[in-house]
Design an enzyme around this catalytic site. Structure first.
Site, PDB file in Angstrom:
ATOM      1  N   LYS A 136      21.852 -58.203  76.888  1.00 12.79           N
ATOM      2  CA  LYS A 136      21.974 -58.842  78.201  1.00 12.79           C
ATOM      3  C   LYS A 136      22.289 -60.317  78.042  1.00 12.79           C
ATOM      4  O   LYS A 136      23.203 -60.849  78.694  1.00 12.79           O
ATOM      5  CB  LYS A 136      20.674 -58.676  78.997  1.00 12.79           C
ATOM      6  N   ASP A 154      20.752 -57.560  84.260  1.00 11.78           N
ATOM      7  CA  ASP A 154      19.425 -58.112  84.559  1.00 11.78           C
ATOM      8  C   ASP A 154      18.799 -57.302  85.691  1.00 11.78           C
ATOM      9  O   ASP A 154      19.364 -56.319  86.171  1.00 11.78           O
ATOM     10  CB  ASP A 154      19.515 -59.603  84.894  1.00 11.78           C
TER      11      ASP A 154
END
Length: 214
Positions: A136, A154
């Site tokens: 991420k 996220d």
């Protein structure tokens, strides 16, 4: 209001100009040079489990010492404004030392040496020299310096994908395989609804937070 495809398309049209401006700003970072690129990497190390605004505030606090300080000095700059004052300064120092020793801190040359976008992300997400960065955060970093085609999974994006029935449940991907699986689902959805994946990321994020930040 429920998140639907028709609502998404309407909001995309309303905010597309602002979204494109933000993406253009990201695209200019790579040309600003190695210090700015490293700042963006530090921003993403600091952003994990906190907000973009908090991370930006911390980068501002660290900027005077970011390229020379050891962890205790960085920690001192973050006291009172950040939660993870022990671990993250150590991550930043480790990463900076690695990039200086192994790559002469020539970050732009390093980035441009990769022809394969997957290998580029792997370098940051699965490299023991780079601390505090997973898939991420690596995706976030690369997007923030102008690279395209990466999904930043996220909590805001995952919640949105669940509401849109793109994924069956909200669960942070625990490894590369799971991350790529959700990323592939998001890309197929973007293609289906005819919204560019990079624009979709900022669109969904802004619908959850009310802002188009980084």
């Amino acid at each position: 209001m429920a998140l639907t495809v028709s609502f998404l398309r309407r909001k995309h049209q309303e905010s597309r100009e602002q979204i494109l401006e933000r993406l253009q700003e990201f695209g200019e970072v790579l040309q600003e040079g190695n210090p700015k690129i490293f700042e963006e990497l530090v921003f993403c190390i600091l952003a994990a489990n906190t907000s973009s605004k908090m991370s930006a505030k911390c980068v501002d606090a660290l900027r005077p010492v970011l390229f020379k300080a050891k962890p205790p000095q960085m920690k001192q700059k973050l006291v009172g404004i950040y939660r993870f004052i022990n671990l993250r300064p150590a991550y930043i120092y480790h990463t900076r030392s690695y990039l200086e020793k192994e790559h002469g801190f020539e970050l732009r040359n390093l980035l441009q040496s990769f022809q394969n976008p997957d290998e580029l992300r792997d370098f940051f997400a699965a490299n023991p020299g780079i601390k505090g960065i997973g898939y991420k955060e690596a995706s976030h970093f690369l997007r923030n310096i102008g690279y395209k085609g990466y999904c930043i999974l996220d909590k805001h994006i995952l919640n949105s994908l669940f509401e849109l029935e793109v994924i069956p449940k909200v669960e942070r991907p625990a490894n590369k395989k799971k991350y790529l699986d959700i990323e592939d689902k998001m890309k197929k959805f973007c293609k289906k609804v005819k919204i560019d994946v990079d624009e979709m990321d900022l669109l969904l994020w802004s619908l959850k937070t009310g802002e188009i930040l980084k």
